[in-house]
Structure formats: C-alpha cells, structure tokens
Design an enzyme around this catalytic site. Structure first.
Site, PDB file in Angstrom:
ATOM      1  N   ASP A   7       9.067   0.340  10.356  1.00 52.97           N
ATOM      2  CA  ASP A   7       8.396   0.445   9.062  1.00 52.97           C
ATOM      3  C   ASP A   7       7.067  -0.301   9.154  1.00 52.97           C
ATOM      4  OD1 ASP A   7       8.983   1.330   6.072  1.00 52.97           O
ATOM      5  OD2 ASP A   7       7.867  -0.559   6.013  1.00 52.97           O
ATOM      6  N   GLU A   9       3.281  -1.396   6.857  1.00 57.33           N
ATOM      7  CA  GLU A   9       2.476  -1.447   5.634  1.00 57.33           C
ATOM      8  C   GLU A   9       1.025  -1.238   6.052  1.00 57.33           C
ATOM      9  OE1 GLU A   9       4.025  -1.424   2.856  1.00 57.33           O
ATOM     10  OE2 GLU A   9       5.973  -1.922   3.705  1.00 57.33           O
ATOM     11  N   HIS A 145       8.868  -2.741  -0.067  1.00 54.75           N
ATOM     12  CA  HIS A 145       7.460  -2.567   0.284  1.00 54.75           C
ATOM     13  C   HIS A 145       6.932  -3.679   1.183  1.00 54.75           C
ATOM     14  CE1 HIS A 145       7.233   0.948  -2.170  1.00 54.75           C
ATOM     15  NE2 HIS A 145       7.499   0.288  -3.277  1.00 54.75           N
ATOM     16  N   ASP A 150      12.032  -3.055   4.264  1.00 51.43           N
ATOM     17  CA  ASP A 150      12.254  -1.605   4.287  1.00 51.43           C
ATOM     18  C   ASP A 150      12.877  -1.159   5.614  1.00 51.43           C
ATOM     19  OD1 ASP A 150      11.259  -1.430   1.759  1.00 51.43           O
ATOM     20  OD2 ASP A 150       9.336  -0.530   2.313  1.00 51.43           O
TER      21      ASP A 150
END
Length: 453
Positions: A7, A9, A145, A150
């Site tokens: 994951d 960001e 998030h 996540d």
C-alpha cells in the site's frame, strides 16, 4: 510462491505528476505474514492540503525522509520475484513502476487485485472499497489512509481469501500470466517479442493494414491493457477480433512517442483512432484597425486564410491570455472584444479612455504594438535536444511557430543545422504537446532560432 502485499500514499492521483509519500510492504508466504517493511518517502514536491487532510502526512513529516531512489534497492529486493498484491492494484503498481522506470529499472511482477478477488469471493456487496469489505468481514483497520494500516487490512483480507478460496487466487494468477488475454489470432511468440520500452506501436489486421496506432511507456504492458479490464469493452472486442500482428518503433522518451504517434495517425488514418482523426478546432487571437484608428482584438476560430497572432486550445484559454495582456499594457476591454459597453459606463478606471475616444488612438496603439511585439518575440523557432533510443544518441526536434516541422535521431552531442533534419508535415496537435512538455526540458537542451515570419 510468495506475495508482496503493498500500500502507498501519494501526493495525487497520477504517477506521472504526483509522488509517493509512504510505502508499506508485507510479505506473505501463502500461509502467514513473514516480513513487514514501511517507510515515509520524500516526494520531492509539495503535499497538497487536501492530501494531508486525508492521510495526515504533511510536508514536515517527509522533509527528512529518504527519497525513492534512496530506498529503491531495498524495495526492489522485497518486490522482485514475488506476486504484487494491492487493493486496486494498478494504482499502487503504477506509481511504483513509474518510480523505478525513472531509474532505468523495469518492474514486471505478476499482479493480484484484492478488489477483483473480493468480487468473486464475496459476491453481492454494495461496495468493494477496502473500508466496506473489511467492515463486512470484521477486519480491523487500525490506521486508515496510512500505508501500513491499509496494507495490514489488505493482508488480513488476502489471508482470509487464500485460506477459504485458494482456487480463485491461483486461477486469477493463471489468467494474469499472459496467455488468456491475447486475441485469438495473435501468437504468444509474437507477444513475448514485444519490448518493454517506450515507443509507438501499430496493430495490423489480416490484410497487413494498420488499424490502430498508440504510444506507451511500456509497449508490451500497453498492448496487454487493450484486451483486459472493462474500459471501452466494444472497442476491445473489435480490436481483439481483427488484430493479428503488432509492429513498433522505439522513441526513447514519452515526448517523442506523443509527437510520433500524432504524426503517424495523421499519415495512416487508422480505423480505430477516431479521436485524432477528427480535425481539432483551434482558436486564435486576431487584431485589426477600426474606422476611428484604434487597434482592436478579436478571439475567433482559426481558418486557413488568416493567420492569428497566437493559437489556443479553446476560446477560454484565448480570452484568459488576452485579459493578461490587457492588464499588463493597460488596454481597453471593449476594444479588445471582451466587453460590449464602454469601460466608463462600468466605472472601470483601468481603461484610459480609448473606448469613448478620450484617449488618442496613437497613444493607445503604441501600447497595443508593445503587446503584439511581445507575442511575436515569444514565437521564436526552437530546436530541442532530447534523449535518444540508445546510449550516445539524441533526438533533435525543430518547431516552427510552435509546430513540429523537422526531427531526426542523431549520434551527435551538438545541435545540428535544422536543414539536416527530416522534414515532416506540420500538425497542430504537436503545438499542444510542446506546450505541455517544454517546461520539463532543461534550458541547455533548447536552442532558440530566428523569429517565425
């Protein structure tokens, strides 16, 4: 077989313009998680406020974090030879693949998407967002998030699916391996020859006719993408029925691929390239002198007979450009075609009175001439020096009035004489491509020539 559950960001939604701010990777050996790894990343760009509001990651947090290049080798070791797993996998994979491509490394992992897997394992849910699926399966998300929060939720979801429906996991891997998506008359041996490099590609039918031209950073992946997914299903089916062969030309850079794709579509008029086959509407800024001696401006569609001072994508873009000139040179909005009534009637003190004849035409026209000369000076002919297709080679592109008119690939470090380059037809779309990319090109790689007549 091991799985890398990932994951990330980011600062935005596009891997070409945005950067990665955080990465988490969990290694699953098919039975359990055996390795956990995470890091903040300095994206080398500002993090928008709305992204900070969503993730909690701000500019101060990443200021002293490593850049992607500094963690790339460690990340590569985690991902290499493992199946790349993520929720909406193309998003995470796309960003990481793009970051590696900038370093000259091609990530070519098998991929699994837990969104697609969940649709098969847990059919009938109203939403397949990570939050909703985890809620339905009683899976906690401890830090929504954020990359590790996540990633751990995705790992728990994947762990549940591989224990309960291993058949779906491995049948999905088989489908993603490369054979089943191919058009029925397209040989697997040909697919394996397609380069994983930047360039332009041509799809051919049984008669050897080019039916589609495209460009890609990775031609093989892009070709595969034409026959997978749910976007434009009718076009995919038509291409899948007709295509029997693929040809390609490497270009070295995306900028050259865009230019060459545009030229080839205009040259070949392929059946399935409808977007660029239709002529584009261009808008121009025109000027003339009225009966009272004042210079006026007008924004209108470009025709073959009259050459504008400047060309634009849309009337809105042209009007915005004109407004900027009006403000800089203290011109009149009414005489510039942006207002129907006099500026005095609207108590606009920025106008010096030309629209009610209280300013002399000669004085007003001097400022108009300054504006026009500024436009002409900005329209010099340019030659760009871009990376070539191999080491020691450069692509040289010559633009006249903003449109590509000549180009060649040469093994020369110095700018050549423009007349030594191959001449191509001028296509208006190349003007837009130049506008989009020129700010990314180093000043030393741009040479300015004489003014366009």
């Amino acid at each position: 077989m091991e799985f890398a559950i990932v994951d990330i960001e980011t600062t935005g939604g596009s891997p070409r313009g945005a950067g990665i701010t955080e990465i988490a990777v969990l290694i699953h050996d098919g039975v359990q998680i055996v390795t956990e790894w995470q890091t903040l990343i300095n994206p080398e760009q500002q993090i928008p406020g709305y992204i900070t509001g969503l993730t909690g990651i701000d500019n101060n947090m990443v200021r002293s974090a490593p850049t992607f290049s500094e963690i790339a080798e460690e990340l590569w070791e985690l991902l290499d030879d493992r199946v790349f797993v993520a929720h909406s996998v193309n998003f995470d994979f796309g960003f990481i693949r793009e970051a590696f491509l900038k370093m000259g490394k091609v990530l070519n992992s098998q991929k699994l998407c837990t969104v697609r897997l969940s649709r098969k394992v847990f059919p009938g849910l109203g939403s397949y967002s990570l939050g909703r699926i985890c809620e339905s399966q009683k899976i906690p998300i401890l830090a929504r998030h954020r990359a590790m929060g996540d990633a751990k939720a995705t790992a728990l979801l994947f762990d549940q699916m591989i224990r309960d429906r291993q058949d779906i996991i491995f049948s999905s891997l088989k489908r993603n391996a490369g054979e089943t998506f191919l058009p029925p008359h397209f040989p697997l041996t040909k697919f394996k020859q397609i380069p994983e490099a930047c360039g332009v590609y041509y799809m051919l039918n049984t008669k050897g006719k080019v039916i589609y031209v495209g460009k890609a950073l990775n031609i093989r992946e892009r070709f595969k993408g034409h026959f997978s997914g749910q976007v434009l299903p009718q076009l995919k089916q038509q291409l899948k029925t007709e295509v029997v062969d693929l040809q390609w030309q490497l270009t070295g850079t995306e900028f050259m691929a865009l230019l060459f794709e545009t030229l080839e579509i205009k040259r070949l008029w392929p059946t399935y390239n409808s977007a660029l086959k239709m002529p584009k509407t261009l808008w121009g800024l025109f000027h003339y002198q009225d009966g009272s001696g004042y210079y006026r401006f007008q924004v209108a569609k470009v025709s073959k007979n009259i050459r504008p001072l400047e060309t634009f994508f849309s009337s809105e873009e042209a009007n915005q450009f004109l407004k900027s000139g009006i403000e800089t040179y203290q011109l009149c909005q009414k005489l510039s075609g942006l207002r129907k009534v006099t500026c005095q009637a609207l108590q606009d003190e920025t106008c010096l009175g030309a629209c009610n004849s209280s300013e002399n035409p000669l004085t007003y026209n001097e400022r108009v001439e300054d504006f026009i000369q500024g436009i002409k000076k900005s329209k010099k002919d340019l030659m760009l020096n871009l990376p070539g297709r191999e080491e020691g080679e450069s692509a040289y592109c010559y633009f006249e009035g903003g449109m590509l008119s000549r180009y060649s690939y040469l093994k020369s470090p110095d700018f050549p004489d423009p007349n030594d380059l191959e001449t191509v037809p001028k296509v208006p779309e190349t003007f837009y491509i130049l506008r989009q990319y020129i700010h990314q090109i180093e000043a030393a790689k741009i040479r300015v020539f004489s003014l366009t007549n």
